[in-house]
Design a protein around this motif. Structure first.
Motif, PDB file in Angstrom:
ATOM      1  N   ILE A  85       0.827  -1.206   0.000  1.00 47.57           N
ATOM      2  CA  ILE A  85       0.000   0.000   0.000  1.00 47.57           C
ATOM      3  C   ILE A  85       0.861   1.255   0.000  1.00 47.57           C
ATOM      4  O   ILE A  85       0.526   2.253  -0.650  1.00 47.57           O
ATOM      5  CB  ILE A  85      -0.972  -0.012   1.204  1.00 47.57           C
ATOM      6  CG1 ILE A  85      -2.017  -1.122   1.018  1.00 47.57           C
ATOM      7  CG2 ILE A  85      -1.661   1.336   1.378  1.00 47.57           C
ATOM      8  CD1 ILE A  85      -2.830  -1.428   2.267  1.00 47.57           C
ATOM      9  N   CYS A  86       1.991   1.211   0.690  1.00 43.95           N
ATOM     10  CA  CYS A  86       2.863   2.393   0.810  1.00 43.95           C
ATOM     11  C   CYS A  86       3.808   2.577  -0.373  1.00 43.95           C
ATOM     12  O   CYS A  86       4.524   3.577  -0.449  1.00 43.95           O
ATOM     13  CB  CYS A  86       3.673   2.315   2.112  1.00 43.95           C
ATOM     14  SG  CYS A  86       2.637   2.503   3.575  1.00 43.95           S
ATOM     15  N   HIS A  87       3.804   1.655  -1.296  1.00 45.23           N
ATOM     16  CA  HIS A  87       4.712   1.722  -2.437  1.00 45.23           C
ATOM     17  C   HIS A  87       4.233   2.728  -3.482  1.00 45.23           C
ATOM     18  O   HIS A  87       3.038   2.906  -3.663  1.00 45.23           O
ATOM     19  CB  HIS A  87       4.831   0.341  -3.079  1.00 45.23           C
ATOM     20  CG  HIS A  87       5.858   0.280  -4.143  1.00 45.23           C
ATOM     21  ND1 HIS A  87       5.536   0.105  -5.462  1.00 45.23           N
ATOM     22  CD2 HIS A  87       7.206   0.382  -4.100  1.00 45.23           C
ATOM     23  CE1 HIS A  87       6.646   0.087  -6.176  1.00 45.23           C
ATOM     24  NE2 HIS A  87       7.666   0.258  -5.378  1.00 45.23           N
ATOM     25  N   GLY A  88       5.162   3.364  -4.132  1.00 51.83           N
ATOM     26  CA  GLY A  88       4.834   4.278  -5.217  1.00 51.83           C
ATOM     27  C   GLY A  88       5.587   5.588  -5.101  1.00 51.83           C
ATOM     28  O   GLY A  88       6.316   5.823  -4.139  1.00 51.83           O
ATOM     29  N   ARG A  89       5.404   6.406  -6.117  1.00 48.99           N
ATOM     30  CA  ARG A  89       6.050   7.726  -6.160  1.00 48.99           C
ATOM     31  C   ARG A  89       4.989   8.786  -6.308  1.00 48.99           C
ATOM     32  O   ARG A  89       3.872   8.508  -6.707  1.00 48.99           O
ATOM     33  CB  ARG A  89       7.019   7.796  -7.326  1.00 48.99           C
ATOM     34  CG  ARG A  89       8.124   6.811  -7.158  1.00 48.99           C
ATOM     35  CD  ARG A  89       9.057   6.807  -8.311  1.00 48.99           C
ATOM     36  NE  ARG A  89       9.889   5.623  -8.071  1.00 48.99           N
ATOM     37  CZ  ARG A  89      11.146   5.546  -8.343  1.00 48.99           C
ATOM     38  NH1 ARG A  89      11.730   6.506  -8.922  1.00 48.99           N
ATOM     39  NH2 ARG A  89      11.830   4.472  -8.070  1.00 48.99           N
ATOM     40  N   GLY A  90       5.362   9.988  -6.035  1.00 46.93           N
ATOM     41  CA  GLY A  90       4.443  11.097  -6.221  1.00 46.93           C
ATOM     42  C   GLY A  90       3.713  11.462  -4.937  1.00 46.93           C
ATOM     43  O   GLY A  90       3.896  10.858  -3.887  1.00 46.93           O
TER      44      GLY A  90
ATOM     45  N   VAL B  92       2.538   2.710  11.915  1.00 43.57           N
ATOM     46  CA  VAL B  92       3.013   1.540  11.176  1.00 43.57           C
ATOM     47  C   VAL B  92       4.470   1.206  11.505  1.00 43.57           C
ATOM     48  O   VAL B  92       4.786   0.024  11.697  1.00 43.57           O
ATOM     49  CB  VAL B  92       2.789   1.724   9.654  1.00 43.57           C
ATOM     50  CG1 VAL B  92       3.548   0.688   8.846  1.00 43.57           C
ATOM     51  CG2 VAL B  92       1.297   1.646   9.344  1.00 43.57           C
ATOM     52  N   PRO B  93       5.387   2.182  11.610  1.00 43.36           N
ATOM     53  CA  PRO B  93       6.762   1.789  11.947  1.00 43.36           C
ATOM     54  C   PRO B  93       6.844   1.034  13.277  1.00 43.36           C
ATOM     55  O   PRO B  93       7.586   0.051  13.397  1.00 43.36           O
ATOM     56  CB  PRO B  93       7.505   3.126  12.027  1.00 43.36           C
ATOM     57  CG  PRO B  93       6.701   4.064  11.198  1.00 43.36           C
ATOM     58  CD  PRO B  93       5.281   3.626  11.370  1.00 43.36           C
TER      59      PRO B  93
ATOM     60  N   LEU C 299       9.605  -1.096   6.367  1.00 45.32           N
ATOM     61  CA  LEU C 299      10.341   0.059   6.902  1.00 45.32           C
ATOM     62  C   LEU C 299      11.085   0.800   5.784  1.00 45.32           C
ATOM     63  O   LEU C 299      11.131   2.043   5.796  1.00 45.32           O
ATOM     64  CB  LEU C 299      11.294  -0.392   8.019  1.00 45.32           C
ATOM     65  CG  LEU C 299      10.586  -0.903   9.280  1.00 45.32           C
ATOM     66  CD1 LEU C 299      11.601  -1.501  10.257  1.00 45.32           C
ATOM     67  CD2 LEU C 299       9.766   0.205   9.931  1.00 45.32           C
ATOM     68  N   VAL C 300      11.614   0.066   4.816  1.00 45.96           N
ATOM     69  CA  VAL C 300      12.272   0.713   3.658  1.00 45.96           C
ATOM     70  C   VAL C 300      11.243   1.482   2.850  1.00 45.96           C
ATOM     71  O   VAL C 300      11.481   2.642   2.457  1.00 45.96           O
ATOM     72  CB  VAL C 300      12.994  -0.339   2.787  1.00 45.96           C
ATOM     73  CG1 VAL C 300      13.409   0.236   1.444  1.00 45.96           C
ATOM     74  CG2 VAL C 300      14.213  -0.881   3.524  1.00 45.96           C
TER      75      VAL C 300
END
Length: 157
Positions: free
Chosen positions: A106-111, A126-127, A151-152
């Motif tokens: 869900i957290c992946h992506g750019r912009g 979340v962390p 985390l990355v």
């Protein structure tokens, strides 16, 4: 019946991006999040695990449709629901693994939209959930891998 439905969604979404899109178009993201929110951790019957795995599968993909599914899941409250499941079931390794995996997807992506999802995830703690999962299951390589991946991703990488 519900468990079989969750398993069908998990398997369909793992098959291809086109299948994930068809499942999302049918309203599965919102249904999965609703099931996760309604799950009773006192009567755990793999609902949380299945829902986290299904969200990870449907939210995978980096094409425009995949990015839209990630946003749709976040808008439906998936981030907060996954964190709640992870906090409610800290000893369930599969919930921790699939929860971290789903959150990383869900957290992946750019912009701007991806940055907003990552900020929402940080606000939802979340962390801390990922760190707790990794600390609770130091010998589970899958939990460790998905926790590190999450985390990355939260750093925007």
């Amino acid at each position: 019946v519900q468990q079989q439905g969750r398993i069908i969604v998990i398997n369909m979404c793992a098959a291809s991006d086109a299948h994930s899109q068809r499942v999302a178009d049918a309203g599965a993201i919102e249904a999965i999040v609703a099931a996760l929110q309604a799950a009773d951790p006192e009567e755990w019957d793999e609902v949380e695990q299945d829902c986290c795995q299904a969200l990870a599968n449907v939210c995978s993909g980096t094409c425009a449709a995949g990015l839209a599914r990630k946003q749709r899941a976040a808008d439906a409250g998936a981030i907060e629901a996954i964190v709640a499941a992870m906090q409610a079931l800290p000893r369930e390794e599969d919930v921790q693994e699939h929860g971290c995996c789903a959150l990383a997807d869900i957290c992946h992506g750019r912009g701007a939209a991806a940055r907003a999802r990552r900020q929402r995830a940080r606000s939802a703690r979340v962390p801390e959930a990922a760190t707790a999962a990794m600390q609770a299951h130091p010998d589970n390589g899958d939990v460790q891998e998905q926790g590190r991946r999450l985390l990355v991703r939260l750093r925007g990488e």
